[in-house]
Design a protein around this motif. Structure first.
Motif, short mmCIF file in Angstrom:
data_model
loop_
_atom_site.label_atom_id
_atom_site.label_comp_id
_atom_site.label_asym_id
_atom_site.label_seq_id
_atom_site.Cartn_x
_atom_site.Cartn_y
_atom_site.Cartn_z
N ARG A 29 0.68 -1.09 -0.04
CA ARG A 29 -0.08 -0.09 0.07
C ARG A 29 0.66 1.06 0.06
O ARG A 29 0.63 2.08 -0.71
N ALA A 30 1.99 1.26 0.86
CA ALA A 30 2.93 2.21 0.80
C ALA A 30 3.45 2.57 -0.47
O ALA A 30 3.38 3.98 -0.93
N LEU A 31 3.82 1.58 -1.32
CA LEU A 31 4.51 1.66 -2.43
C LEU A 31 3.60 2.11 -3.63
O LEU A 31 3.82 2.76 -4.64
N GLN A 32 2.30 1.78 -3.30
CA GLN A 32 1.28 1.99 -4.47
C GLN A 32 1.07 3.82 -4.14
O GLN A 32 0.88 4.34 -5.07
N LEU A 33 0.94 4.16 -2.86
CA LEU A 33 0.72 5.53 -2.51
C LEU A 33 2.10 6.44 -3.04
O LEU A 33 1.84 7.50 -3.39
N GLN A 34 3.19 5.56 -2.86
CA GLN A 34 4.65 6.65 -3.09
C GLN A 34 5.51 5.42 -3.47
O GLN A 34 6.38 5.17 -2.82
N PRO A 35 5.62 5.38 -4.67
CA PRO A 35 6.41 4.34 -5.29
C PRO A 35 7.85 4.43 -5.29
O PRO A 35 8.59 3.68 -5.26
N SER A 36 8.34 5.77 -4.93
CA SER A 36 9.75 5.81 -4.75
C SER A 36 10.27 6.03 -3.10
O SER A 36 11.08 6.56 -2.84
N HIS A 37 9.15 5.32 -2.46
CA HIS A 37 9.65 5.32 -1.04
C HIS A 37 10.68 4.37 -0.44
O HIS A 37 10.23 3.18 -0.51
N ALA A 38 11.64 4.84 -0.28
CA ALA A 38 12.95 4.01 -0.25
C ALA A 38 12.81 3.07 0.81
O ALA A 38 13.03 1.69 0.99
N LEU A 39 12.48 3.53 2.04
CA LEU A 39 12.43 2.57 3.22
C LEU A 39 11.19 1.63 3.16
O LEU A 39 11.43 0.63 3.76
N ALA A 40 10.19 2.05 2.39
CA ALA A 40 9.30 0.86 2.10
C ALA A 40 9.73 -0.17 1.42
O ALA A 40 9.54 -1.27 1.74
N HIS A 41 10.60 0.19 0.31
CA HIS A 41 11.31 -1.02 -0.32
C HIS A 41 12.13 -1.92 0.53
O HIS A 41 12.13 -3.01 0.61
N THR A 42 12.99 -1.12 1.33
CA THR A 42 13.85 -1.74 2.32
C THR A 42 13.22 -2.69 3.29
O THR A 42 13.67 -3.79 3.43
N PHE A 43 12.07 -2.13 3.98
CA PHE A 43 11.43 -2.99 5.15
C PHE A 43 10.72 -4.13 4.27
O PHE A 43 10.79 -5.35 4.85
N ARG A 44 10.27 -3.87 3.13
CA ARG A 44 9.46 -5.03 2.47
C ARG A 44 10.42 -6.08 2.10
O ARG A 44 10.25 -7.34 2.18
N ALA A 45 11.66 -5.82 1.74
CA ALA A 45 12.63 -6.51 1.18
C ALA A 45 13.20 -7.45 2.39
O ALA A 45 13.35 -8.69 2.19
N MET A 46 13.39 -6.77 3.61
CA MET A 46 13.76 -7.49 4.70
C MET A 46 12.72 -8.52 5.22
O MET A 46 13.06 -9.50 5.59
#
Length: 267
Positions: free
Chosen positions: A64-81
């Motif tokens: 949902r975070a990345l749908q709202l803000q695709p360039s949210h680096a921390l969301a990519h990081t936490f999702r990856a972890m």
């Protein structure tokens, strides 16, 4: 505020169990104030992931975070972890790569990419990403721990001792004890454990620190006791239990599956 306290708990600098109510209240309050924010979705996802082991809910919040803000680096990081903890290494690598593209000056992202390559046993790539992390922050604690784990897995115990001896971090001291045991110096390993016990008089010391030492010294009964306590203390690094190579010696013991069940993870 939720993120700050949460990151301190991740590496056992504070008791996750003690800060959990505050982290939960702040994360859920932030989300209630603005559920259409990439930030609030990401932080609430981190709560569900690191502290509550509600993996599917965490992934939905990150999505949902990345749908709202695709360039949210921390969301990519936490999702990856989150994906890494669950053993989906390929998807985790893709997410971390995207995060480092968005935030190339993040020592943390470089360190976590190094950690992923360490898990893959691609040690040259792990060393390269650690080098980048240290270039960005020459004494970055997260990278230092991963550097120690990398050397340990390569049985380069002298290198572990060199990089971790100056550190006062409990996890580093625990891993240092394991390295001394690997070199055959049980007396120095026991000195590190005594140092941990002395630290408890002045600060919080996660049980995971002595768990590292116990694994290295071959005391698996103590190791399982410490890991169980670390889960109860919400030392969030223990969420990596299923994929962390350091804990491979414990895998054949039936108690290992019980620990994973407490984390809602599969063997």
């Amino acid at each position: 505020m939720a993120t700050a306290s949460g990151i301190l708990a991740q590496f056992g600098m504070v008791s996750g169990r003690e800060v959990y109510p505050e982290v939960k209240a702040n994360a859920e309050r932030g989300y209630a104030l603005d559920p259409e924010s990439g930030d609030t979705c990401t932080v609430l996802g981190a709560l569900r992931f690191w502290f509550e082991h509600r993996w599917d809910e965490a992934e939905k919040l990150y999505d949902r975070a990345l749908q709202l803000q695709p360039s949210h680096a921390l969301a990519h990081t936490f999702r990856a972890m989150t994906l890494l903890c669950r053993g989906d290494i390929s998807a985790a690598e893709s997410g971390l790569r995207r995060s480092t593209e968005l935030d190339p000056l993040s020592a943390s992202d470089c360190a976590r990419m190094a950690y992923l390559h360490y898990v893959k046993e691609d040690y040259p790539s792990a060393e390269e990403h650690l080098r980048k992390s240290f270039e960005l922050d020459r004494d970055y604690p997260e990278a230092r721990l991963y550097d120690g784990l990398l050397h340990f897995q390569q049985q380069r115990y002298d290198a572990v001792i060199q990089c971790l001896s100056p550190s006062a971090s409990p996890l580093d001291i625990g891993l240092l004890a394991a390295a001394h045991a690997g070199e055959g110096s049980l007396s120095r390993a026991e000195e590190c454990i005594e140092r941990l016990h002395q630290l408890t008089a002045r600060q919080y010391v996660t049980p995971l620190a002595e768990g590292f030492a116990a694994v290295g010294m071959g005391d698996f009964d103590l190791a399982f006791q410490c890991l169980d306590e670390a889960i109860n203390h919400k030392t969030n690094f223990v969420n990596l239990l299923a994929i962390e190579p350091f804990f491979h010696p414990l895998h054949a013991d039936r108690r290992f599956a019980k620990l994973l069940k407490k984390l809602n993870l599969s063997h």
